[in-house]
Design an enzyme around this catalytic site. Structure first.
Site, PDB file in Angstrom:
ATOM      1  N   ILE A 382       0.808  -1.274   0.070  1.00  0.00           N
ATOM      2  CA  ILE A 382      -0.011  -0.146   0.065  1.00  0.00           C
ATOM      3  C   ILE A 382       0.694   1.378  -0.011  1.00  0.00           C
ATOM      4  O   ILE A 382       0.441   2.146  -0.849  1.00  0.00           O
ATOM      5  CB  ILE A 382      -1.128  -0.058   1.142  1.00  0.00           C
ATOM      6  N   ARG A 461      -3.271   1.411  10.942  1.00  0.00           N
ATOM      7  CA  ARG A 461      -4.174   1.114  12.386  1.00  0.00           C
ATOM      8  C   ARG A 461      -4.196   2.382  13.292  1.00  0.00           C
ATOM      9  O   ARG A 461      -3.250   3.090  13.387  1.00  0.00           O
ATOM     10  CB  ARG A 461      -3.359  -0.070  12.818  1.00  0.00           C
ATOM     11  N   GLU A 490     -11.456   1.975  18.423  1.00  0.00           N
ATOM     12  CA  GLU A 490     -12.721   2.177  17.646  1.00  0.00           C
ATOM     13  C   GLU A 490     -13.396   0.933  17.804  1.00  0.00           C
ATOM     14  O   GLU A 490     -14.388   1.063  17.373  1.00  0.00           O
ATOM     15  CB  GLU A 490     -12.006   2.099  16.254  1.00  0.00           C
ATOM     16  N   HIS A 522     -13.206   3.635   9.353  1.00  0.00           N
ATOM     17  CA  HIS A 522     -12.476   2.322   8.844  1.00  0.00           C
ATOM     18  C   HIS A 522     -13.076   2.038   7.519  1.00  0.00           C
ATOM     19  O   HIS A 522     -13.398   0.926   7.163  1.00  0.00           O
ATOM     20  CB  HIS A 522     -12.492   1.198   9.727  1.00  0.00           C
TER      21      HIS A 522
END
Length: 559
Positions: A382, A461, A490, A522
């Site tokens: 990513i 994260r 979360e 998210h």
């Protein structure tokens, strides 16, 4: 009282009294305890105490399963009970050892642990057995000479136990009356526990899809936790498509909106696998319940597995798979969209315009990305894609990773230390996995090192950022803005609708009220291409498991 005399005289006396105590019906439940006091030549002094077997009787009367037995059977068991006072840490039963005895805890605790394959060799604690608990009884009662211990049984502090050897106990079961009584006890136990299991498996809350049972093909049963609408809408047609292909097995996926934790692990009793998402908790206790219920596979429908205790999973013989890459483009592109929203204040501008406020002021002022120093911390798949995208803005690209990537370098990226990144960067993207070494990469100690007005983007994260430090940095002006798709706490809130509920997390409330933070729940992964990949890879992992692959044999396994 004390008996003093020659070795022969004292021995004869002891034998006589012992014979009386064993044969006389009135002595049932009594034992003579002889302790050598001293030896001088041929003269032996013995301390002789006549003690009612109070502790043994109390132990068996309070023991799991044994307490409901008749007095004659209890008395026969008491005759073969041996008391032991092991030292703390002594192993009374070793994992994998043939179970040839059962143990009754009189006082203190026994600790059950599971061996692991980790380098440090530290055992995995399972549970503790306190006073009245019994371990190994059903194994010995079943006369299964090849039964092996599931776990180690280790003595805790100040523990007292009674040990009954299997060979001696089996002689008791040869008495027809005792055998019949034990059989009746087992029957009652089986009926009680089977009712609980049947009730669990038939619960309408976890059978919401009314799965058909008329198929004759081998069925792989999966319990899918933390199910929201998109999960069912995307998994159901693909599971049905797979089943229609006529393979030698079918998939039965049942759904529950509850997240996995120890309390909900019982839903998966009788299932072969569970399908989990990012906020499901698969800790030691939860994995133990799953393994006891027959689960063999943890199929993560995401890339992250930081909430799965892989050490415990290996100890319980569970395979863990994941979806290593669904759409890295989705996450990287979302990171860019957060940057643009934070920088150009589009979230504020949109609200203003909808309220017919078309004015411009410094509250909407942004900056050119071109020419700025941008850091990407974490250049995995990513991170590499993000470097490609951001380099198109004409930026000075810095990177940080323990493994340097040649493609990033070819884009003009320069690998530097974390300290250099903090000092030079106008924009910082956090793209690292959450590990012990990366937890709270942005913290109070880092704030003084940051370039004033820096924009921080995190789509990886939540635990990479210390939220208290973030709020402090925003209030002081050190941090100019922040785009988040994740939050370290979360779990309770994300993927849930709290629009009509009260949020109690003060830090989350503070972030929601700060217009320099753009927060999404998210959703960076949430594109059609990514969901298709998540579903197809998860089904692939399930079918590989069904074909007999285990552990590292599976292409996408974690353990």
């Amino acid at each position: 009282m004390y008996v003093v005399g020659s070795r022969k005289e004292v021995g004869t006396y002891i034998a006589t009294i012992d014979s009386i105590s064993r044969k006389a019906g009135g002595w049932r439940g009594w034992r003579f305890i002889f302790v050598v006091d001293f030896v001088a030549g041929d003269t032996v002094s013995y301390g002789c105490e006549v003690r009612q077997l109070t502790m043994a009787k109390l132990a068996i009367d309070n023991a799991q399963w044994l307490s409901e037995l008749s007095e004659p059977l209890k008395n026969d068991i008491m005759d073969i009970m041996t008391q032991a006072n092991p030292s703390e840490g002594d192993c009374l039963l070793k994992e994998g050892e043939i179970i040839d005895r059962f143990i009754i805890v009189e006082a203190g605790t026994l600790i059950r642990t599971k061996s692991t394959e980790e380098a440090d060799g530290a055992p995995l604690p399972l549970d503790e057995l306190g006073a009245g608990k019994v371990t190994g009884f059903l194994h010995v009662l079943g006369h299964h000479n090849d039964d092996k211990a599931f776990a180690n049984v280790v003595a805790g502090k100040d523990v007292k136990v009674w040990i009954v050897r299997g060979a001696e106990f089996q002689t008791i079961t040869e008495n027809p009356k005792h055998a019949n009584e034990l059989l009746n006890m087992l029957t009652r136990l089986l009926r009680k526990t089977s009712k609980i299991v049947r009730a669990t498996l038939r619960s309408p809350d976890i059978r919401a899809d009314g799965a058909s049972r008329e198929e004759t093909r081998r069925t792989i049963k999966i319990m899918c936790y933390d199910t929201t609408s998109w999960v069912r809408e995307n998994f159901e047609p693909q599971v049905q498509k797979f089943n229609n292909e006529g393979t030698d097995f079918k998939l039965q996926m049942d759904y529950t909106s509850d997240r996995l934790e120890m309390k909900t692990a019982k839903y998966a009793a009788g299932y072969d696998a569970v399908c989990l998402f990012v906020n499901d908790t698969a800790d030691t206790d939860t994995l133990w319940v799953l393994s006891m219920g027959g689960v063999k596979l943890i199929a993560m429908r995401c890339a992250g597995f930081d909430r799965v205790d892989t050490k415990a999973a290996k100890a319980f013989g569970l395979t863990v798979t994941r979806v290593p890459a669904y759409s890295p483009y989705a996450v990287a592109e979302h990171a860019i969209s957060l940057l643009m929203a934070v920088n150009r204040k589009t979230h504020i501008a949109s609200v203003r315009v909808k309220m017919s406020n078309f004015s411009l002021d410094s509250g909407l002022l942004g900056m050119d990305i071109h020419g700025k120093t941008v850091a990407v911390m974490g250049t995995g798949k990513i991170g590499q894609i993000l470097c490609k995208i951001i380099s198109g803005f004409g930026v000075n690209l810095l990177a940080y990773d323990v493994f340097e990537n040649d493609e990033v370098k070819s884009l003009g990226g320069k690998y530097v230390s974390k300290e250099e990144i903090y000092k030079q960067s106008d924009i910082i993207f956090l793209m690292m996995p959450l590990l012990q070494a990366t937890r709270h990469t942005i913290n109070e100690d880092v704030l003084p090192m940051l370039k004033k007005g820096v924009i921080i983007i995190n789509t990886s994260r939540g635990g990479l950022i210390d939220t208290n430090a973030l709020i402090s940095g925003l209030h002081s002006g050190i941090i100019g803005g922040c785009g988040l798709d994740v939050y370290e706490n979360e779990g309770e809130y994300f993927f849930q609708d709290y629009s009509s509920k009260s949020i109690k997390d003060e830090r989350l409330i503070a972030m929601l009220g700060n217009n320099r933070i753009v927060l999404t729940a998210h959703q960076a992964f949430f594109t059609k291409e990514a969901i298709d990949k998540i579903v197809s890879t998860t089904i692939e992992n399930l079918t590989n498991f069904a074909s007999g692959l285990r552990g590292n044999e599976l292409p996408n396994s974690v353990c």
